[in-house]
Structures are given as C-alpha cells and as structure tokens.
Design a protein around this motif. Structure first.
Motif, PDB file in Angstrom:
ATOM      1  N   THR A   1      -4.103   1.651  -2.102  1.00 33.36           N
ATOM      2  CA  THR A   1      -3.188   2.635  -1.521  1.00 33.36           C
ATOM      3  C   THR A   1      -3.430   2.687  -0.027  1.00 33.36           C
ATOM      4  O   THR A   1      -4.219   1.899   0.507  1.00 33.36           O
ATOM      5  CB  THR A   1      -3.436   4.033  -2.106  1.00 33.36           C
ATOM      6  OG1 THR A   1      -4.764   4.416  -1.763  1.00 33.36           O
ATOM      7  CG2 THR A   1      -3.279   4.033  -3.603  1.00 33.36           C
TER       8      THR A   1
ATOM      9  N   THR B 147      -5.085   4.813   1.508  1.00 37.04           N
ATOM     10  CA  THR B 147      -6.499   5.098   1.741  1.00 37.04           C
ATOM     11  C   THR B 147      -7.289   3.790   1.819  1.00 37.04           C
ATOM     12  O   THR B 147      -8.137   3.616   2.683  1.00 37.04           O
ATOM     13  CB  THR B 147      -7.081   5.939   0.594  1.00 37.04           C
ATOM     14  OG1 THR B 147      -6.089   6.836   0.148  1.00 37.04           O
ATOM     15  CG2 THR B 147      -8.293   6.666   1.029  1.00 37.04           C
TER      16      THR B 147
ATOM     17  N   THR C 191       1.123   4.032  -2.854  1.00 38.43           N
ATOM     18  CA  THR C 191       0.818   5.430  -2.573  1.00 38.43           C
ATOM     19  C   THR C 191       1.935   6.334  -3.066  1.00 38.43           C
ATOM     20  O   THR C 191       1.692   7.349  -3.723  1.00 38.43           O
ATOM     21  CB  THR C 191       0.606   5.638  -1.061  1.00 38.43           C
ATOM     22  OG1 THR C 191      -0.340   4.689  -0.612  1.00 38.43           O
ATOM     23  CG2 THR C 191       0.121   7.030  -0.760  1.00 38.43           C
TER      24      THR C 191
ATOM     25  N   MET D 181      -3.381  11.970  -2.403  1.00 39.80           N
ATOM     26  CA  MET D 181      -3.373  11.057  -1.273  1.00 39.80           C
ATOM     27  C   MET D 181      -4.783  10.863  -0.731  1.00 39.80           C
ATOM     28  O   MET D 181      -5.135   9.791  -0.263  1.00 39.80           O
ATOM     29  CB  MET D 181      -2.470  11.629  -0.196  1.00 39.80           C
ATOM     30  CG  MET D 181      -2.058  10.608   0.796  1.00 39.80           C
ATOM     31  SD  MET D 181      -0.526  11.080   1.573  1.00 39.80           S
ATOM     32  CE  MET D 181      -0.862  12.732   2.055  1.00 39.80           C
TER      33      MET D 181
ATOM     34  N   TYR E 189       0.839  -1.202   0.000  1.00 38.92           N
ATOM     35  CA  TYR E 189       0.000   0.000   0.000  1.00 38.92           C
ATOM     36  C   TYR E 189       0.871   1.249   0.000  1.00 38.92           C
ATOM     37  O   TYR E 189       0.612   2.199  -0.734  1.00 38.92           O
ATOM     38  CB  TYR E 189      -0.903   0.022   1.241  1.00 38.92           C
ATOM     39  CG  TYR E 189      -1.966  -1.048   1.269  1.00 38.92           C
ATOM     40  CD1 TYR E 189      -2.259  -1.813   0.138  1.00 38.92           C
ATOM     41  CD2 TYR E 189      -2.686  -1.286   2.431  1.00 38.92           C
ATOM     42  CE1 TYR E 189      -3.235  -2.786   0.171  1.00 38.92           C
ATOM     43  CE2 TYR E 189      -3.671  -2.261   2.468  1.00 38.92           C
ATOM     44  CZ  TYR E 189      -3.940  -3.011   1.344  1.00 38.92           C
ATOM     45  OH  TYR E 189      -4.899  -3.967   1.375  1.00 38.92           O
TER      46      TYR E 189
ATOM     47  N   MET F 290      -0.186   8.599   6.785  1.00 38.87           N
ATOM     48  CA  MET F 290      -0.527   9.546   5.728  1.00 38.87           C
ATOM     49  C   MET F 290      -0.190  10.966   6.153  1.00 38.87           C
ATOM     50  O   MET F 290       0.228  11.792   5.345  1.00 38.87           O
ATOM     51  CB  MET F 290      -2.010   9.440   5.379  1.00 38.87           C
ATOM     52  CG  MET F 290      -2.367   8.063   4.896  1.00 38.87           C
ATOM     53  SD  MET F 290      -4.094   7.879   4.541  1.00 38.87           S
ATOM     54  CE  MET F 290      -4.252   8.853   3.084  1.00 38.87           C
TER      55      MET F 290
END
Lengths: 538, 343, 334
Positions: free
Chosen positions: A217, A219, A49, A204, A45, A242
């Motif tokens: 990702t 998210t 990202t 993002m 992930y 994040m």
C-alpha cells in the motif's frame, strides 16, 4: 485575540509541527525517485490502498451496523453480555490477529491439515483453499479489529434517537428492516460517517498487517522510498498523498456532521427495548453476535493462551511487570494529556466567534493518518532541531541538556499524542455538540465566567465523552508499535515492542504472554466505558 | 431612572442587519414585551442586552450604568441579569436546588440555603429540591427556571419565549403566576414572544418589532387605538382597509357610510384609509351590497362569515339569530370605535 | 535567565543517570540475538550495555540527533546499512590493531569506518523429495523455465535479496539483471511474502520446490523443535560453486561519529571480533564468523566448505540503487 484563541491555536500548531516539517521536507527538490515510482509501482500502491480502505469500510459496516442495531433496539438471549462484549476486539492488536489467523489458515495450519487428512488430498494442487495473505485477507483482519469503533458510535447514536420515530415509521407500514434503512440509519448518518472516517484513517496508517500479508500500500511505498531509496523527500511526498486521503475523509466527516447538530433538549429515555426477539429470530441474533465475537476475539485469545501455556518457560520473563508498567505509564500520560488538549481546543470551538475557530482542531488532528514510523521520523525532525538549538543556547553555561526532548520518553509521548489526538478530539466534540448552547448563556448570565462555565457546566455533562475519549486513546496507546520502536530511550521496552521482537522473527509463541497482557490491559478500560454507559442509562 | 435604555443599537451578522438603530427604554418594575414575527430581531435584541453578543453600534445601559458602547463592553457575567430560556436551559446534571443555587456563589452556605428555600416557596415547588430536571413536568421546569433566574436578585430579567413549550390549557394560569412572581420581586423584565395573547396577559407595555426596529412601544390599549404604522395595526389582528375621507375630528366617511371615532383623528390629512377589525363590523342584508359571502360556519354561540370586500378577505362574526344567505350580497355597517386612520 | 533554567533543568528533569561505564547501542538486530554476547561483555569488563532495537529508521535517528546522539555503536544486519552510515558521515574510524589483525581486509572498510562481524550466505534450498541436492545450481539458473511456479522468496526489497540483486547487476549488468528478475518473477510459486524461514516451510508444505534463504536460518530451524521438520525436508545448496562463488551478506558494526564513550565502544568492538564472541556467533546464531580460524558450529560445518563471491561488498553496494529500481520496474513484489 482572546486567551482561549491563543491556547487553541498553540495546540493546533504544536501538534501539526511534525507534519509541517515533513511537508517542508517534501518540497526539497529530488523528484527523481518520486517520478520513478510514479512510472512504476505507485499506482498499484494507490489502488491497493483505496481497495483496502473501501474493503475495510464495507466489511465494518456489514459487521457493525447489524450489531449496533441489535444492541440498541432488540432484546434477545445474552443481549446485555454481547452489548459490551462486542467491543472486546478493539483491545486486540491487528498484527497479532493477523499472525494468528495466518498460522491457523495457511497450508500447514491445522485447518488445512485437517481438511487434507479428511479428504485424502496430497498437495496444494488437489484442492482450492483461500489464501489469507492477500488483500481480502488483510481487509478481513483489519475490519475484525476496527469494527468496534463503528459499533460503539452507531449504537450510541441509535440510543439517542427517540423510539417514537421508528414506531411512527412502522405505523406507516414499514417493516423493521425498512425502518432501519429509511429512518434509523439516515438519522445516524453523521455518526456513521464519523466512525468510518476514523476507521479509514486507522486502516491507512496500518503497516504491520499489510506488510505481513505482503500487500503493498502507500505505507509500503513510504517505507520503500525512505529506507530503500534513502529519500526522505520522496517518502514525505507520498505521505502527502496519504494526507489527501485524510483530508477527504475529514471533510466528509465535517460535512455529514454539519446538518446534524441536534442538541439534547431532553434526554429521551427509551423504554426497555423496541423489539423483543423470540424464537428463531432471537437465537439467530445470539448466534450472529457469538460468531463475530468468536472469530474476532475468543479464538485468537484462546490460541494465544495455548501458546502461552505451551511456551511458558521460554516466554515468561520477570521483566514483564516492568514492560507492562512502562506501557501503562505512557498510555496514561498520553490519554490524560490528549484529552486535556482536545478539551481546550473544543472549548474554544464552542466559544469562538470567528469563522476560523475550527481550524486548530483540524490542524491538530492531522497526525492520525500517518503510519507510525513516518510519524516517528516526523516527530524527530522538530525535536532534534529543538534539542540542538537548546544545546547551542546553553553552550556557555556548564549545563548540557543533550537530547532532552528527542532522547527521552517525551518524544514517545509527544508522538503518541500527535497520532491519537484525533480520537480524543472526535469523542469530546461529539459529546460537546449535544450540550445546548442556552446552558452556556444561562451560566454566563448567572455571573460565571468562561472558565467557571467550563468547569461547572461543561465538564460534568462531558464526563461520558471524556471517559470514552481517554479510554479509546489508552487502548490505542497500548497497541501502538512503530513510534515506540523508533523513539524509545535506551533499554526501554513496552509490551508492544517486546511482542514485536518475536513477531518480526515470526515467533509469536515466545511473546504470547506479552500479547495477552496487551489484550488484558485493554479490557479494563473497555469494561469501565461500558459501566459508565450502563449507569448513564439507568 | 429607567432600568434599561437602548440607544441606536445596531447589530449585523454576516453583513446582514439584524437590528438597526434600535431605541428602547424600560422603566423600573415594568414588564415589556418584545413582540414580533419570527426573524424580526427580538431574540437578538435580548442577547445584546444580556451581553451574549456585542452590537456594532449604539449604547446599552442598565440602571444608568453603561454596558455596551463603542469599545466598552461589559461581559454577561458582570451584568447581573437574569435570563430564562425557551428550553429553560436547566442544567441536567444538577438537581433543582443546585440549579437555583448556581448563581448564588457569592453568598455563604446558610444564606444560600435560605435563598433557595425562599425561591422554592415563591414558585411553590417545596419538596422537589432533590429532583433532577428530567423528573419534572414542563410547568415545574419553567418555575425552576424562573426561580433560578430571580434567585440572585438580578437588575433585570430577560425571558425568551418562556411559554412556547407549555400546553394552552395551563399556559395562562402560568403566565399569571409568573407575572405575579416578577411583580412581587420588583424587578424589571423584558419578555420576547410572537404571541400577542401572551403579551397582553403578561406585559405592561408592548414593543412591536418590525425589520430590526421597534415600530411602536406602548400599552396594549394605545397600540390598538393608535397604531403608528400599518404594520403595527396588521400585526395586532386581521382587518380590512377601506378608503376613507376625514369628515371632522371625530368621524370619517367611507363607501359604507359614516364611521364615528371614539378618539380624535389626526388633522394633517384629509384622505386616507381606515383599518377595520372584524369586531367593529356588522353584516347587514342589502341586495345591492358590495360584500360577498364566501363561506359560513357555526361555532357554537355565533356564526362566522368569510367575506370578500374590495379584494380583501376577512372572517366576521355575526349573532346566531341573524342568518345570512351565502348566495346573497350583503353590506357592512361599521360600529363606532377608536378608528385607525392612515393617510 | 539561562543559568537559572540550566539549574532548573538539571535538578528537575531527571535525564536517566546511567552507569559510569557504559556503551550505548542502536541495534537493527533483535536483542535476543545479541544479548548473550553483550552479557558476556558486561561480565568481563563491567561495562554496562544499553540497547535500542528497531528494524527501521535508526539511521535517520542517529542522523537527526547529530552531535548530541547518545549512540556509540550501531549494529546492522546487512552491509548496505553499514555503507549508508559511512556515506552519511555518521561514523568514525575504528582504530584498533586487534581488530585489524583479526578481521580480513575484505570485511573491513578500507578507511576503517565499519567492521563486519558475521557472514551469511544467500543459499538456495531445494526440496529433498522433489528436486534433491543441486550441486551445480547457480543464481542465474533460477530464471530457467524448468522452475516455473517452483520458487519461493521473501520480498525483493528486503536487504538480503536486494544485496543479491545488486551483486547480479555488478556481475552481469543492468539489462541482464532486469530480464533475470522478470524470469524469476515468472517462476515464483506465490507473491513474495514472509521471512526466510517461511520459505523453507513452504517447500516442506509442497507449495514450492526452491527457496531463497540465508544460511543461519537453516541452522536455527534445525535446532527448533517445531521447525526441524521444515528444515529436514530441504537440502541447503551453495550456488555458483563452479564459477564466482555464493553471494555473501554480513552483519556489522560502526562507531558513531559523536560517540560519547569511544573507549568502551572500542572495547566492545574488540570483544565482538575476539575468538570468544565470534565463537558465540557461530555456535549460538549459526552464522559464519568473519575471523579466520574460529571454529564453526558442528552443524554449520557439516554443510561443507564453499567458495565465496570475492567481489568487494563496497563494490556491490554501488549497484544497490539500480537493483532497487529494477525491482520496482518489474513489479517483483506485486
């Protein structure tokens, strides 16, 4: 502590409460889910990202830097039209463009069907065609919608540079491309980095597109842990990762801005155009602009229009005007309030004397990188708590507030402000640093207090920055989806939520009219921004 | 009564003393120039007077009224000070008349218009009321700035390097104009500059600033004749130091002979140095001279010789008819003048 | 002070005043799927229905709103949401004789905290052209090497697939299921993506030969002009008919713990389990009604009868966390 300090800090604290609650949540033990993810999929992930962000940044640069340069310096057929038209894709929600291109380019889409009938291919094994539902596909879709941020900011930065610098570099033997890389681009570095920070945060926070393209990702990870593992704690921890990205990009932005505070002494009025393109070059410039505009805007809108006409009977609803009004109402509220708050915070940044004067603005901007649904939950945490306290407090009166805050459109407005404050702040701030500090001193020495200085000197000079801020926020509000879905009161439908109902069932056709409405309403502010800039120049 | 008094004012920025223990007083209707190299604290002093920064120590009073002392601090908008900035700080969104009227909100409309018209006339810009700052020339902008700063009849006018953006050709004309406008308005003014030519032309008194203090406050003539420190003497013009012994109250002896002084010399010390400027030096042919000529240049009416003496270098003018040979050593003759003697 | 504020709030803050008779619904299902039934309910009873639809986060919202929540009912599209609501103690027992009589015990919570409304089968669609009908297909056989590169499915983490994997764990244990997932992953024609319809479309396009999908999508596609061609290209297969039966999922409803309109909410639940509403679910949405004896849509009926996996939903739900973990471990979606 001055009044202004109190105001700025309250805004900063207020807008960062959702995040604070989320961080608090992430500290609540329960690391089992998190370590499981860490051991299995989290690195995929994270790398997805990072690749997504880098890809979108790179592609945005490839698209927007030449466009900005052409618009600011060159004269070619259609230049005046393209100058504003290149901003249009901003009005297009990413999930809609992603949906349309998937429909167009996947195996059953018209493009591949045509190719097959042309070459007589029978099955997917007979030929190779790129798969749009991949990471590169997502990068292209997101960049097509977000490049206007870079274009807009870069173009403005180039305009503010004196042409003399470029001319000087050419006298020293640089060709236009060399002088672009050696003079114009380095001078605009601060603006470019600021725009890229904005783009990477938007990227993002995107969920709809990457989900639709099955690109996992961070998210995705947040949603999985929260909705699959039922662990808000682990989800909050991933949101923490994040946030790290966010802080890095914010820091980069600050850093690049630091050496770049050149005040607008004298508005330099540049002559008509630096380069007058002719012949092949002129047409090449026109073709490039036209191509980007076609891919990012004209084609998707045409397809939407096609859907809208074909499915008019099923897609039309008399409720549209209600949805449109509700979208509009929220967007107006949010853009007005967000701009007001950012003005207060940036004003304090200007007059504050201590080293911590930039902190409230940074605090307030943290909501930007959170994906909508996570933000929605983060907003629910403090609001429901507050609602419950309020009910306790009123317990012995005959008034029962109920869910005064979390159950009304207040929750939506608050969430939107938390999310989009950063955009307003950036636009107002970059406009503010161009006002020479000696104007403040002049105003004060002539007997004006701070409030008068703000209203008589700053506001008129900030007009363009304020307008840009309000309109960018407005457009984002029209497009914003996840926070609206989760936080809306009963029976409250916006254009975006109405579109989503059908997109989530992969039937955009039935929502094509709403989708067109979103785009059309977004065009109005773009037109206004452009008009104001034109006036400023003439 | 003095228009402005600063007593032992100190200001530190990030633990660094920018001005320390600064004393200054400006008399009524007097123009004082804060003169000094960049970084000596002159603009900071100006800001402290205007109230744009708050000094940590000391006392500032304007027309006998205390503005800054310990806890007391009068904010800039209540000091009634006019200020003119290096970049003029004209509001780009307001036209000339609106800029001038900006500080006149206490007047009613007709009084305000009258005052604007008066100021426009004073600075001779009639007819340009509706222009915007970017439509004016540099000199015109400057006149708007002075008109704006004087329009509301400030107690004190502060000027921060107001002439640095002006062409040399028109600069001194403007300096004269603005000096007479200020004198005409009977206002005290403080003027910050790093150019002593501007200062001589504009100010009544000069305050030489050095390392956050006022090294000397005096008229131009007195500064030249009786500099209190070597720094002041050096700032006012290049020269060379020569060892000297006081001969009597009116003369000293150096290795180039006796130098008589037009002012009486201090009696405290016998031995010291004198500071000699080029205009008091005469070059003479002398085969055994201790002065070396490094270079020679013709500048129209005279020659300039670049000489080296006692390990110091200096450019000295000499009449055109007196041609000296660069390879030949020469000697100096020092004319009678107000000798700067440092012990 | 408080009194003053109270008066201020009541007069100034116009909390939307709702109709006297109303019921408030948080729905995981798209409004256009349930609106016809709600409209009918309103027409019959005069009770207004208010809906908030979202695919994600509604449970968290109910939880955080606590006792002031205005939601009376939560409509879910899968059983794990029902059970999560119950486990979070956000529900209250549905006390209705009528419901107890209409709905078989297997489709009600033993404590009465939730009621299933419709059933959907996790079918496997096969390409008419390339594979034909597969009467004896099992979920287990999807792992066989002969299907290498031939299977399409949506994300493994979607509740429908998650339910299926949980039932695999319940029947075969963890180790078997992990291997099964690895093998199915190896058989995938493409990375899991899209929804159930998109998988059938992919079969039509020739990208794959087998697709996992819920039953009602098939019916919906057959009645959609554009999508009919997709559905016509596949057979609908009911897996595991020769042993335990096909895996079921359900949509359902709970009444929230702090429901403000419990009587109206109950009326709506009773309506939703009545013949009339169950009939609409069957005919409009092509789902299998939970109430025995309700007529199926002719189209759905034409697919024939099938054997259902008899394992209780609450039993399967226990293995949901394991299933999710396994899907991450084999990186099914990546």
């Amino acid at each position: 502590m001055s009044r202004w300090q109190v105001i700025a800090w309250s805004i900063g604290v207020c807008l960062s409460t959702p995040l604070a609650f989320l961080i608090f949540e992430s500290l609540q033990g329960d690391s089992e889910v998190f370590s499981h993810l860490w051991d299995t999929v989290l690195w995929d992930y994270i790398s997805n990202t990072v690749l997504l962000i880098l890809g979108v940044i790179a592609l945005s640069c490839i698209i927007a830097l030449p466009l900005g340069w052409l618009a600011a310096y060159c004269q070619f057929p259609g230049q005046r039209f393209f100058e504003w038209a290149m901003m249009l894709p901003l009005a297009m929600p990413t999930y809609i463009i992603a949906y349309i291109y998937t429909d167009l380019l996947d195996y059953a889409g018209p493009v591949q069907v045509a190719l097959r009938s042309w070459f007589g291919w029978q099955s997917p094994a007979d030929y190779w065609f790129f798969d749009i539902r991949t990471l590169p596909g997502a990068i292209v879709m997101i960049a097509l919608v977000l490049y206007p941020y870079l274009y807009l900011i870069f173009k403005t930065a180039l305009r503010e540079q004196s042409f003399k610098l470029v001319q000087a570099s050419q006298l020293m033997g640089l060709n236009p491309i060399q002088s672009f890389f050696k003079v114009s681009l380095p001078l605009a570095r601060g603006a470019v980095v600021a725009a890229l920070a904005l783009i990477s945060m938007e990227t993002m926070a995107d969920f709809a597109t990457v989900h639709y393209f099955a690109v996992s990702t961070l998210t995705t990870a947040v949603y999985d842990t929260w909705l699959g593992y039922y662990s808000l704690t682990a989800a909050a921890k991933i949101s923490g990762i994040m946030l790290l990205f966010l802080f890095v990009s914010l820091l980069l932005e600050r850093f690049s801005r630091k050496n770049n505070t050149i005040h607008e002494r004298q508005v330099s009025i540049n002559e008509e155009a630096l380069y007058c393109l002719t012949g092949k070059r002129a047409w090449l410039a026109t073709a490039y602009c036209a191509l980007i505009l076609l891919i990012a805007f004209v084609l998707p809108v045409t397809i939407l229009l096609g859907y809208a006409i074909d499915y008019f009977d099923q897609a039309w609803s008399n409720e549209f005007f209600v949805y449109a009004w509700q979208s509009l109402k929220i967007a107006i509220w949010v853009s007005v309030v967000a701009v007001l708050l950012s003005l207060l915070v940036v004003f304090y940044q200007r007059i504050g004397a201590n080293a911590s004067k930039n902190v409230p603005g940074r605090f307030a901007s943290t909501g930007y990188a959170l994906p909508g649904t996570v933000l929605a939950i983060a907003v629910l945490l403090p609001l429901t708590l507050l609602d419950n306290k309020l009910n306790q407090w009123f317990a012995n009166t005959n008034f029962e507030p109920g869910l005064l805050l979390s159950g009304s459109i207040f929750a939506m407005i608050f969430a939107y402000i938390v999310r989009f404050y950063a955009i307003a702040h950036g636009a107002v701030e970059s406009s503010y640093v161009r006002i020479s500090p000696s104007l403040d001193m002049a105003s004060q020495s002539m007997g004006k207090n701070l409030l008068q200085t703000l209203s008589l000197v700053h506001l008129p000079l900030l007009r363009r920055g304020i307008l840009t801020a309000a309109l960018l926020v407005f457009i984002e509000c029209m497009k914003e989806l996840p926070a609206a879905l989760l936080l809306r009161p009963f029976n409250y439908e916006t254009l975006a939520t109405h579109v989503f109902q059908y997109v989530s069932d992969e039937q955009l056709e039935l929502a094509s009219i709403s989708a067109l409405f979103i785009v059309l309403v977004g065009l109005i502010p773009l037109y206004i921004v452009n008009r104001s800039m034109e006036q400023h120049r003439s | 009564m003095s228009s402005l008094v600063l007593e032992k004012v100190s200001y530190q920025y990030q633990q660094q003393a920018v001005i320390s223990q600064l004393d200054l007083s400006v008399e009524h209707n007097e123009i004082v120039c804060l003169l000094g190299a960049s970084g000596c604290g002159k603009t900071t002093t100006l800001k402290a007077i205007a109230g744009l920064i708050k000094p940590q120590q000391g006392r500032i009073s304007i027309h006998g009224q205390c503005m800054s002392h310990k806890q007391l601090f009068v904010s800039p908008q209540h000091r009634n000070i006019g200020m003119m900035f290096q970049d003029y700080a004209l509001f780009p969104h307001l036209n000339v008349a609106q800029n001038i009227a900006f500080g006149l909100s206490k007047l009613n409309k007709s009084e305000r218009n009258r005052r604007v018209a008066q100021m426009m006339e004073l600075v001779r810009l009639e007819g340009l009321e509706k222009r915007y700052p970017h439509e004016l020339s540099g000199g015109q902008q400057q006149r708007v700035a002075i008109a704006r700063a004087l329009a509301y009849r400030p107690n004190l006018l502060l000027l921060d390097e107001p002439f640095s953006n002006i062409d040399t050709q028109v600069r001194f004309q403007l300096i004269n104009d603005i000096r007479s406008i200020i004198k005409d308005q009977k206002v005290s003014a403080i003027f910050v500059s790093h150019s002593k030519d501007e200062a001589f032309a504009f100010a009544d008194k000069l305050a030489i600033m050095h390392e956050g203090r006022i090294a000397q406050l005096d008229s131009a003539k007195n500064l030249f004749q009786k500099p209190k420190t070597k720094a002041v003497a050096e700032f006012l013009g290049r020269g060379i130091y020569l060892d000297a012994t006081r001969y009597n109250g009116q003369s000293v002896t150096t290795k180039f002979g006796e130098v008589s002084s037009s002012i009486s010399l201090p009696e405290s010390e016998q031995h010291g140095q004198i500071y000699v400027r080029p205009q008091h030096i005469e070059l003479v042919n002398a085969p055994q001279g201790q002065v070396e000529i490094l270079q020679q240049r013709f500048i129209g009416t005279e020659y300039v010789y670049h000489i080296k003496v006692a390990d110091q270098q200096l450019e000295v003018p000499a009449p055109a008819e007196q041609l000296l040979d660069t390879n030949q050593p020469v000697s100096l003759k020092i004319k009678a003048h107000a000798v700067n003697f440092f012990s | 002070m408080k009194r003053l504020l109270a008066v201020l709030f009541t007069t100034l803050v116009c909390t939307p005043v709702m109709a006297d008779e109303e019921v408030n619904i948080y729905s995981f299902r798209q409004p256009f799927l349930i609106q016809p039934i709600l409209d009918k309910f309103t027409a019959q009873t005069g009770i207004k229905t208010n809906v908030v639809f979202a695919k994600k986060g509604l449970i968290e919202r109910v939880k955080r709103e606590g006792k002031h929540s205005r939601a009376d009912l939560v409509l879910t599209s899968n059983f794990s949401a029902l059970i999560q609501l119950e486990e979070l103690e956000l529900t209250q027992p549905i006390k209705s004789e009528q419901v107890a009589q209409s709905i078989p015990a297997a489709f009600r919570d033993p404590q009465g905290d939730w009621v299933a409304l419709t059933k959907r089968v996790r079918n496997v669609y096969s390409s008419k052209e390339r594979l034909g009908e597969l009467k004896s297909l099992t979920y287990e056989s999807l792992a066989e090497p002969k299907y290498r590169g031939k299977i399409c499915t949506r994300s493994g983490k979607h509740p429908y697939n998650l339910g299926l994997v949980a039932s695999m764990v319940a029947h075969h244990g963890e180790a078997y299921t992990k291997q099964w997932l690895l093998d199915v992953k190896a058989n995938l024609a493409r990375k899991p993506q899209g929804n159930d319809r998109a998988q059938v479309k992919a079969v039509k396009e020739g990208l794959c030969d087998l697709a996992l999908g819920n039953s009602y999508y098939f019916g919906k596609m057959l009645t959609d002009e554009k999508q009919k061609a997709w559905a016509d290209s596949v057979f609908i297969n009911f897996p595991n008919q020769e042993n335990r039966g096909s895996h079921l999922n359900v949509s359902g409803v709970v009444m929230t713990k702090y429901a403000k309109n419990p009587a109206n909410a109950l009326k709506l639940i009773e309506f939703m389990t009545s013949d009339e509403a169950q009939n609409m679910y069957a005919s409009v949405n092509m789902e299998y009604p939970v109430k025995p004896g309700v007529k199926l849509s002719p189209l759905v009926e034409s697919w024939g009868t099938f054997k259902e996996d008899a394992l209780a939903l609450s039993e399967i739900a226990k293995y949901r966390p394991v299933a999710l973990r396994l899907i991450d471990e084999v990186k099914f979606d990546l």
